[in-house]
Write an enzyme that holds these catalytic residues in place. Structure first.
Site, short mmCIF file in Angstrom:
data_model
loop_
_atom_site.label_atom_id
_atom_site.label_comp_id
_atom_site.label_asym_id
_atom_site.label_seq_id
_atom_site.Cartn_x
_atom_site.Cartn_y
_atom_site.Cartn_z
CD GLU A 120 -3.03 -0.87 0.15
OE1 GLU A 120 -3.25 0.29 -0.27
OE2 GLU A 120 -3.64 -1.87 -0.26
CB SER A 121 1.86 3.64 -2.66
OG SER A 121 0.56 4.08 -3.01
CB CYS A 132 3.05 -2.97 -7.45
SG CYS A 132 1.25 -2.83 -7.56
CG HIS A 190 3.39 -7.63 -7.47
ND1 HIS A 190 3.80 -7.10 -6.27
CD2 HIS A 190 2.22 -7.02 -7.77
CE1 HIS A 190 2.91 -6.21 -5.86
NE2 HIS A 190 1.95 -6.14 -6.76
CD GLU A 231 6.95 -8.75 -5.76
OE1 GLU A 231 5.98 -8.19 -5.22
OE2 GLU A 231 7.44 -8.38 -6.84
#
Length: 189
Positions: free
Chosen positions: A50-51, A81, A172, A174
């Site tokens: 969540e930025s 992201c 993403h 990852e």
């Protein structure tokens, strides 16, 4: 001596990035939560999450200015992201956080959690095989300056970009088994 690559460990997909980095030769992955830890790494990944939460925690823990200075001094940094939102020079309808890469982004532009999707793309700069791209409430890169190189697009929309020592992906890597992006970032050190 291995390069110390940090993953900002305030919120988000931290463990997934650390697990990927452990698979790369000559890389020493580290969680980064404090100013001292931030100053001790050669490169840093800003993970998905969540930025707004990550941005608030960067300010609360006094890391925003230190990180901004390290990026200005040339430390390689990669945002995935939410990390891309944190690095963007402009965010539609909001004030920027780090303003480090000359892109404009729109938050959650691909839709809600239920609109998340996976696709593949061949990215010549990374490998000769298809790379899996995982989008979860992903931002969209609306525009890039001429100083930004587009590494990968989905249709007409850039989804992976680089400006000098700054890498940004709206997806993403990852969350896949493919080390292409993590290896590419490691090569930037």
């Amino acid at each position: 001596m291995p390069h110390a690559v940090g993953v900002l460990a305030l919120q988000g997909s931290v463990q997934e990035h650390l697990a990927m980095l452990k698979r790369i030769e000559n890389i020493a992955p580290r969680s980064v939560r404090t100013a001292e830890e931030l100053k001790s790494v050669d490169a840093l990944i800003l993970p998905g999450g969540e930025s707004t939460v990550i941005g608030k925690l960067l300010r609360t823990f006094g890391l925003m200015t230190i990180l901004s200075n390290q990026i200005s001094e040339g430390m390689p940094v990669w945002g995935t992201c939410a990390g891309t939102i944190l690095l963007a020079r402009k965010i539609l309808g909001e004030s920027p956080y780090l303003g480090a890469i000359d892109i404009t982004v729109a938050r959650n532009a691909y839709g809600t959690q239920s609109d998340s999707f996976r696709t593949t793309s061949r990215i010549a700069e990374l490998s000769d095989h298809e790379t899996e791209l995982v989008f979860i409430r992903a931002p969209k890169i609306i525009s890039c300056s001429a100083h930004v190189s587009v590494i990968c697009s989905l249709g007409e929309n850039p989804v992976a970009v680089r400006q000098n020592h700054i890498l940004a992906t709206t997806f993403h890597p990852e969350l896949t088994n493919d080390l292409s992006f993590h290896s590419y970032f490691a090569s930037m050190i």
